[in-house]
Design a protein around this motif. Structure first.
Motif, PDB file in Angstrom:
ATOM      1  N   ASP A  24     -37.369  18.757  71.964  1.00  0.00           N
ATOM      2  CA  ASP A  24     -37.218  17.527  72.683  1.00  0.00           C
ATOM      3  C   ASP A  24     -38.356  15.837  72.871  1.00  0.00           C
ATOM      4  O   ASP A  24     -38.659  17.133  74.304  1.00  0.00           O
ATOM      5  CB  ASP A  24     -36.471  17.787  74.387  1.00  0.00           C
ATOM      6  N   GLU A  25     -37.837  15.392  71.995  1.00  0.00           N
ATOM      7  CA  GLU A  25     -38.584  14.396  71.543  1.00  0.00           C
ATOM      8  C   GLU A  25     -39.034  13.476  72.999  1.00  0.00           C
ATOM      9  O   GLU A  25     -40.206  13.215  74.048  1.00  0.00           O
ATOM     10  CB  GLU A  25     -38.804  13.989  71.193  1.00  0.00           C
ATOM     11  N   TRP A  26     -38.387  13.283  73.900  1.00  0.00           N
ATOM     12  CA  TRP A  26     -38.081  12.546  74.899  1.00  0.00           C
ATOM     13  C   TRP A  26     -39.198  13.190  75.897  1.00  0.00           C
ATOM     14  O   TRP A  26     -39.687  12.342  76.634  1.00  0.00           O
ATOM     15  CB  TRP A  26     -36.467  12.235  76.098  1.00  0.00           C
ATOM     16  N   ALA A  27     -37.839  14.481  76.364  1.00  0.00           N
ATOM     17  CA  ALA A  27     -38.804  15.060  77.248  1.00  0.00           C
ATOM     18  C   ALA A  27     -40.159  15.541  77.063  1.00  0.00           C
ATOM     19  O   ALA A  27     -41.938  15.235  77.716  1.00  0.00           O
ATOM     20  CB  ALA A  27     -38.732  16.826  77.576  1.00  0.00           C
ATOM     21  N   VAL A  28     -40.971  15.066  75.806  1.00  0.00           N
ATOM     22  CA  VAL A  28     -42.789  14.862  75.873  1.00  0.00           C
ATOM     23  C   VAL A  28     -43.301  14.213  75.824  1.00  0.00           C
ATOM     24  O   VAL A  28     -43.711  13.792  76.229  1.00  0.00           O
ATOM     25  CB  VAL A  28     -43.063  16.209  74.406  1.00  0.00           C
ATOM     26  N   ARG A  29     -42.332  13.065  75.244  1.00  0.00           N
ATOM     27  CA  ARG A  29     -43.401  11.834  75.793  1.00  0.00           C
ATOM     28  C   ARG A  29     -43.319  10.955  76.846  1.00  0.00           C
ATOM     29  O   ARG A  29     -44.043  11.068  77.394  1.00  0.00           O
ATOM     30  CB  ARG A  29     -41.896  10.433  74.557  1.00  0.00           C
ATOM     31  N   HIS A  30     -42.006  11.827  77.621  1.00  0.00           N
ATOM     32  CA  HIS A  30     -41.955  11.308  79.031  1.00  0.00           C
ATOM     33  C   HIS A  30     -43.024  12.255  79.863  1.00  0.00           C
ATOM     34  O   HIS A  30     -43.852  11.254  80.807  1.00  0.00           O
ATOM     35  CB  HIS A  30     -41.447  11.213  79.665  1.00  0.00           C
ATOM     36  N   THR A  61     -40.477  19.313  60.147  1.00  0.00           N
ATOM     37  CA  THR A  61     -40.068  17.508  59.687  1.00  0.00           C
ATOM     38  C   THR A  61     -41.866  17.084  61.362  1.00  0.00           C
ATOM     39  O   THR A  61     -42.316  18.202  61.630  1.00  0.00           O
ATOM     40  CB  THR A  61     -39.575  17.187  61.076  1.00  0.00           C
ATOM     41  N   ALA A  62     -41.959  16.199  61.433  1.00  0.00           N
ATOM     42  CA  ALA A  62     -43.133  15.719  61.936  1.00  0.00           C
ATOM     43  C   ALA A  62     -42.476  14.958  63.356  1.00  0.00           C
ATOM     44  O   ALA A  62     -40.830  13.853  62.867  1.00  0.00           O
ATOM     45  CB  ALA A  62     -43.212  13.998  61.361  1.00  0.00           C
ATOM     46  N   PRO A  63     -43.231  14.091  64.164  1.00  0.00           N
ATOM     47  CA  PRO A  63     -42.766  13.848  65.042  1.00  0.00           C
ATOM     48  C   PRO A  63     -42.080  12.756  65.058  1.00  0.00           C
ATOM     49  O   PRO A  63     -42.441  11.672  63.623  1.00  0.00           O
ATOM     50  CB  PRO A  63     -44.523  13.662  66.416  1.00  0.00           C
ATOM     51  N   ALA A  64     -41.257  11.820  66.062  1.00  0.00           N
ATOM     52  CA  ALA A  64     -40.000  10.578  65.906  1.00  0.00           C
ATOM     53  C   ALA A  64     -41.576   9.174  65.599  1.00  0.00           C
ATOM     54  O   ALA A  64     -42.455   9.657  66.462  1.00  0.00           O
ATOM     55  CB  ALA A  64     -38.892  10.213  66.696  1.00  0.00           C
ATOM     56  N   PRO A  65     -41.132   8.466  64.756  1.00  0.00           N
ATOM     57  CA  PRO A  65     -42.135   7.412  65.653  1.00  0.00           C
ATOM     58  C   PRO A  65     -42.756   6.929  66.510  1.00  0.00           C
ATOM     59  O   PRO A  65     -43.731   6.127  66.911  1.00  0.00           O
ATOM     60  CB  PRO A  65     -41.629   5.997  64.128  1.00  0.00           C
ATOM     61  N   ALA A  66     -41.626   6.831  67.601  1.00  0.00           N
ATOM     62  CA  ALA A  66     -42.306   6.686  68.250  1.00  0.00           C
ATOM     63  C   ALA A  66     -42.670   8.029  69.702  1.00  0.00           C
ATOM     64  O   ALA A  66     -43.732   7.166  70.599  1.00  0.00           O
ATOM     65  CB  ALA A  66     -41.016   6.128  69.719  1.00  0.00           C
ATOM     66  N   THR A  67     -42.673   8.837  69.217  1.00  0.00           N
ATOM     67  CA  THR A  67     -43.806   9.886  69.507  1.00  0.00           C
ATOM     68  C   THR A  67     -44.850   9.404  69.052  1.00  0.00           C
ATOM     69  O   THR A  67     -46.340   9.691  69.400  1.00  0.00           O
ATOM     70  CB  THR A  67     -43.423  11.122  69.678  1.00  0.00           C
ATOM     71  N   ALA A  68     -44.603   9.041  67.928  1.00  0.00           N
ATOM     72  CA  ALA A  68     -46.399   8.827  66.938  1.00  0.00           C
ATOM     73  C   ALA A  68     -47.349   8.012  67.741  1.00  0.00           C
ATOM     74  O   ALA A  68     -48.087   7.486  68.153  1.00  0.00           O
ATOM     75  CB  ALA A  68     -46.302   8.711  65.967  1.00  0.00           C
ATOM     76  N   ALA A  69     -45.901   7.067  68.022  1.00  0.00           N
ATOM     77  CA  ALA A  69     -46.880   5.833  68.733  1.00  0.00           C
ATOM     78  C   ALA A  69     -47.711   5.816  70.360  1.00  0.00           C
ATOM     79  O   ALA A  69     -48.515   5.669  69.682  1.00  0.00           O
ATOM     80  CB  ALA A  69     -45.684   4.664  68.594  1.00  0.00           C
ATOM     81  N   LEU A  70     -46.942   6.637  70.567  1.00  0.00           N
ATOM     82  CA  LEU A  70     -46.856   6.987  71.986  1.00  0.00           C
ATOM     83  C   LEU A  70     -48.663   7.879  71.882  1.00  0.00           C
ATOM     84  O   LEU A  70     -49.270   7.120  72.575  1.00  0.00           O
ATOM     85  CB  LEU A  70     -46.386   8.205  72.529  1.00  0.00           C
ATOM     86  N   HIS A  71     -48.387   8.249  71.003  1.00  0.00           N
ATOM     87  CA  HIS A  71     -49.571   9.665  70.642  1.00  0.00           C
ATOM     88  C   HIS A  71     -51.158   8.774  70.670  1.00  0.00           C
ATOM     89  O   HIS A  71     -51.903   8.801  70.871  1.00  0.00           O
ATOM     90  CB  HIS A  71     -49.669  10.287  69.282  1.00  0.00           C
TER      91      HIS A  71
END
Length: 75
Positions: A24-30, A61-71
């Motif tokens: 769940d990338e949303w949870a990780v980004r949050h 797979t790799a993280p979504a672009p939004a997650t990579a951008a936050l990183h």
């Protein structure tokens, strides 16, 4: 100064969501955002690395672009 109260509660919720669904990338980004806002940049970056490793291992797979951008923004 550490952010108290709501941030701690929100982070605990994001952590529980991530434990239930490690993809769940949303949870990780949050969680990453809350950690960064609290000045815990190393921990936020570590959360990204754990997610990236999990996605690579389990889904190939790799993280979504939004997650990579936050990183990148946190770095």
């Amino acid at each position: 100064e550490r952010l108290e109260g709501k941030v701690d509660t929100d982070f605990a919720t994001a952590r529980r969501l991530s434990a239930l669904d490690p993809w769940d990338e949303w949870a990780v980004r949050h969680g990453m955002t809350l950690l960064a806002l609290d000045g815990q940049h190393a921990e936020a970056l570590a959360a990204y690395e754990r997610l990236a490793a999990t996605l690579r291992r389990d889904l190939g797979t790799a993280p979504a672009p939004a997650t990579a951008a936050l990183h990148e923004a946190i770095r």
